[in-house]
Design a protein around this motif. Structure first.
Motif, PDB file in Angstrom:
ATOM      1  N   LEU A  17       0.821  -1.215   0.000  1.00  8.35           N
ATOM      2  CA  LEU A  17       0.000   0.000   0.000  1.00  8.35           C
ATOM      3  C   LEU A  17       0.854   1.264   0.000  1.00  8.35           C
ATOM      4  N   TRP A 150     -11.910   1.283  -2.772  1.00 12.51           N
ATOM      5  CA  TRP A 150     -11.144   0.540  -1.762  1.00 12.51           C
ATOM      6  C   TRP A 150     -11.530   0.923  -0.337  1.00 12.51           C
ATOM      7  N   ASN A 154     -12.583  -2.095   2.016  1.00 16.23           N
ATOM      8  CA  ASN A 154     -11.784  -2.327   3.219  1.00 16.23           C
ATOM      9  C   ASN A 154     -12.627  -2.250   4.487  1.00 16.23           C
ATOM     10  N   TYR A 173      -6.629  -4.297   7.338  1.00 13.69           N
ATOM     11  CA  TYR A 173      -7.668  -3.673   6.515  1.00 13.69           C
ATOM     12  C   TYR A 173      -8.199  -2.368   7.121  1.00 13.69           C
ATOM     13  N   TYR A 176      -5.630  -0.232   5.753  1.00 12.52           N
ATOM     14  CA  TYR A 176      -5.893  -0.080   4.320  1.00 12.52           C
ATOM     15  C   TYR A 176      -6.955   1.000   4.073  1.00 12.52           C
TER      16      TYR A 176
END
Length: 197
Positions: A17, A150, A154, A173, A176
């Motif tokens: 990431l 996303w 997530n 997550y 994330y």
């Protein structure tokens, strides 16, 4: 062994990431490794659509690496300095196509998971997988709105991984989701809108 794989996936997931935010093409190599590990993590946890999604991530990592390598060559030919971030915006026709693709993939995955597997969370698993497939394609095409997709995926994934007891992955997550917001604003602030890349 399963827990060791999960921790390895968490570490490489963070690296991926951070590289994605900087638009460094090495992200595709790290993403390949992370996805390969999570194929096994999700298999053992009976999260089958996410397992399949990670098989897709393995394949699209190769596509993304090739696509970004070609883009990098064309950018180098233009003699752009300081390794800028390039992106483009989603268009209304493309959004309609993306929504249709998500709906079709979701319906197929939910049907398969609900009727042919012992998945305890077929609805959530199908949702995160269908949106994730499309969002990764959007990333490979450098469409900035992939970050918004996303954030949603997530946040839903955090709940699903909590239900399955995958706490290190749940933490990953959460990060994330936060970093997806950072990624969006980083691309927006430092990037160059290049509609035809």
């Amino acid at each position: 062994m399963e827990q060791l794989l999960e921790y390895f996936g968490v570490i490489t997931g963070f690296i991926y990431l951070l590289l994605e935010i900087r638009q460094h093409k090495a992200m595709w190599v790290v993403g390949f490794l992370t996805s390969l590990v999570y194929v096994f993590v999700f298999f053992f946890s009976k999260i089958y659509a996410d397992m399949g999604l990670n098989i897709y991530y393995v394949a699209i990592s190769i596509y993304g690496f090739k696509k970004w390598t070609c883009t990098k060559k064309s950018v180098t030919e233009e003699k752009v300095s300081d390794d800028p971030i390039f992106y483009r915006h989603i268009t209304w026709p493309l959004l309609a196509g993306i929504a249709s693709a998500i709906l079709a993939i979701y319906a197929l995955l939910y049907y398969v998971l609900h009727n042919f597997t012992d998945s305890p969370i077929p609805m959530g698993d199908a949702f995160t997988t269908s949106v994730g497939i499309v969002a990764t394609w959007m990333l490979a095409r450098r469409i900035i709105e992939h970050w918004i997709f996303w954030v949603i995926v997530n946040c839903v994934s955090v709940y699903l991984y909590y239900l399955r007891g995958l706490y290190p992955t749940m933490f990953l997550y959460i990060c994330y989701a936060i970093l997806a917001i950072v990624g969006y604003f980083t691309w927006k602030k430092k990037g160059i809108n290049k509609e035809r890349i």
